[in-house]
Enzyme design. Structure first.
Site, PDB file in Angstrom:
ATOM      1  N   ASP A 101      27.620 -12.071  39.799  1.00  0.00           N
ATOM      2  CA  ASP A 101      27.665 -13.367  40.480  1.00  0.00           C
ATOM      3  C   ASP A 101      29.127 -13.818  40.497  1.00  0.00           C
ATOM      4  O   ASP A 101      29.881 -13.428  41.372  1.00  0.00           O
ATOM      5  CB  ASP A 101      26.729 -14.336  39.754  1.00  0.00           C
ATOM      6  CG  ASP A 101      26.663 -15.700  40.428  1.00  0.00           C
ATOM      7  OD1 ASP A 101      27.161 -15.829  41.554  1.00  0.00           O
ATOM      8  OD2 ASP A 101      26.131 -16.650  39.816  1.00  0.00           O
ATOM      9  N   PHE A 150      20.023 -17.986  44.649  1.00  0.00           N
ATOM     10  CA  PHE A 150      19.511 -17.750  43.305  1.00  0.00           C
ATOM     11  C   PHE A 150      18.244 -16.908  43.378  1.00  0.00           C
ATOM     12  O   PHE A 150      17.276 -17.268  44.039  1.00  0.00           O
ATOM     13  CB  PHE A 150      19.239 -19.066  42.569  1.00  0.00           C
ATOM     14  CG  PHE A 150      19.115 -18.837  41.099  1.00  0.00           C
ATOM     15  CD1 PHE A 150      20.253 -18.671  40.317  1.00  0.00           C
ATOM     16  CD2 PHE A 150      17.875 -18.735  40.501  1.00  0.00           C
ATOM     17  CE1 PHE A 150      20.150 -18.399  38.961  1.00  0.00           C
ATOM     18  CE2 PHE A 150      17.759 -18.473  39.145  1.00  0.00           C
ATOM     19  CZ  PHE A 150      18.902 -18.305  38.371  1.00  0.00           C
ATOM     20  N   VAL A 151      18.272 -15.763  42.701  1.00  0.00           N
ATOM     21  CA  VAL A 151      17.130 -14.842  42.759  1.00  0.00           C
ATOM     22  C   VAL A 151      16.516 -14.635  41.372  1.00  0.00           C
ATOM     23  O   VAL A 151      17.194 -14.824  40.354  1.00  0.00           O
ATOM     24  CB  VAL A 151      17.557 -13.475  43.346  1.00  0.00           C
ATOM     25  CG1 VAL A 151      17.977 -13.615  44.801  1.00  0.00           C
ATOM     26  CG2 VAL A 151      18.679 -12.838  42.531  1.00  0.00           C
ATOM     27  N   ASP A 157      16.039 -14.029  35.438  1.00  0.00           N
ATOM     28  CA  ASP A 157      15.245 -15.201  35.062  1.00  0.00           C
ATOM     29  C   ASP A 157      15.772 -16.482  35.679  1.00  0.00           C
ATOM     30  O   ASP A 157      16.922 -16.577  36.119  1.00  0.00           O
ATOM     31  CB  ASP A 157      15.286 -15.382  33.539  1.00  0.00           C
ATOM     32  CG  ASP A 157      16.653 -15.900  33.067  1.00  0.00           C
ATOM     33  OD1 ASP A 157      17.660 -15.238  33.349  1.00  0.00           O
ATOM     34  OD2 ASP A 157      16.704 -16.989  32.453  1.00  0.00           O
ATOM     35  N   ARG A 163      11.090 -13.049  34.565  1.00  0.00           N
ATOM     36  CA  ARG A 163      11.674 -11.727  34.329  1.00  0.00           C
ATOM     37  C   ARG A 163      10.660 -10.618  34.612  1.00  0.00           C
ATOM     38  O   ARG A 163      11.020  -9.511  34.975  1.00  0.00           O
ATOM     39  CB  ARG A 163      12.148 -11.594  32.875  1.00  0.00           C
ATOM     40  CG  ARG A 163      13.354 -12.449  32.535  1.00  0.00           C
ATOM     41  CD  ARG A 163      13.981 -11.947  31.238  1.00  0.00           C
ATOM     42  NE  ARG A 163      14.838 -12.952  30.609  1.00  0.00           N
ATOM     43  CZ  ARG A 163      16.123 -13.124  30.896  1.00  0.00           C
ATOM     44  NH1 ARG A 163      16.677 -12.392  31.821  1.00  0.00           N
ATOM     45  NH2 ARG A 163      16.837 -14.035  30.258  1.00  0.00           N
TER      46      ARG A 163
END
Ligand code: IMP
Ligand code: MG
Length: 180
Positions: A101, A150-151, A157, A163
């Site tokens: 990221d 956001f994945v 998580d 998860r």
């Protein structure tokens, strides 16, 4: 749980097909050298388990726990190492992480491991977000490039949940703003 996703980006079968290709590339490179894998927990757990079983080479495995998130979706800056780095002097290291990221985690982990004088360091990430980064953080092996969203799922998580989703998807925005 899957209904919390805005959309699915990668189904499990798609991820596994990509891992076959990545494992082949990695195996080719480390054919004649003994590989030490350093997996960054917890996010890389599923990725690590599925990828390593596709690499038919003798290898060592060490795990590093680091924390950079405080339950939200943005990097907090400071990275916390939860233990001392494994003894990696003279080894060929392959660092595994779930997602690149900001790149801070990989830069910090690489710097920390570098201090122990390994013979080489390569980086392997399942996902990389398309974005400008303050410091370049390149991956030698990359599963998929994704948009800056956001994945969750397949090890990734949001506040320690999701998860265990077998696929990777974008979390619905309202859940990020106000988690259940
Ligand atoms: P970085 O240091 O900003 O590159 O991000 C490091 C860590 O943040 C990753 O290893 C993930 O655990 C977490 N992270 C970054 N983006 C996401 C995301 O979209 N979903 C879930 N976790 C993420
Ligand atoms: Mg995380």
């Amino acid at each position: 749980m899957q209904s919390d996703l805005e959309r699915v980006l990668f189904e499990e079968a798609t991820i596994l097909r990509r891992l076959d290709e990545m494992a082949a590339q990695i195996s080719e490179h480390y054919r004649d050298r003994e590989l030490t894998v350093i997996a960054i927990l917890n996010g890389s757990l599923m990725f690590m388990a599925d990828l390593l079983r596709r690499i038919p080479l003798p290898l060592r495995l060490d795990c590093l726990s680091v924390a950079s998130y405080h339950g939200k979706t943005e990097t907090s800056g400071e990275l916390i190492f939860k233990q001392v780095a494994p003894d990696v002097a003279d080894r060929h290291l392959l660092i595994l992480d779930d997602i690149l990221d900001s790149g801070q985690t990989l830069v910090a982990v690489r710097e920390k491991l570098q201090m122990a004088n390994p013979r080489s360091i390569r980086v392997c990430v399942l996902l990389r977000k398309k974005k400008l980064r303050e410091r370049p953080a390149n991956a030698d092996y990359l599963g998929f490039e994704i948009e800056d969203e956001f994945v969750v799922g397949y090890g990734l998580d949001f506040m320690e949940r999701y998860r265990n989703l077998p696929c990777i998807g974008v979390l619905r925005k309202e859940l990020i703003a106000q988690p259940k």
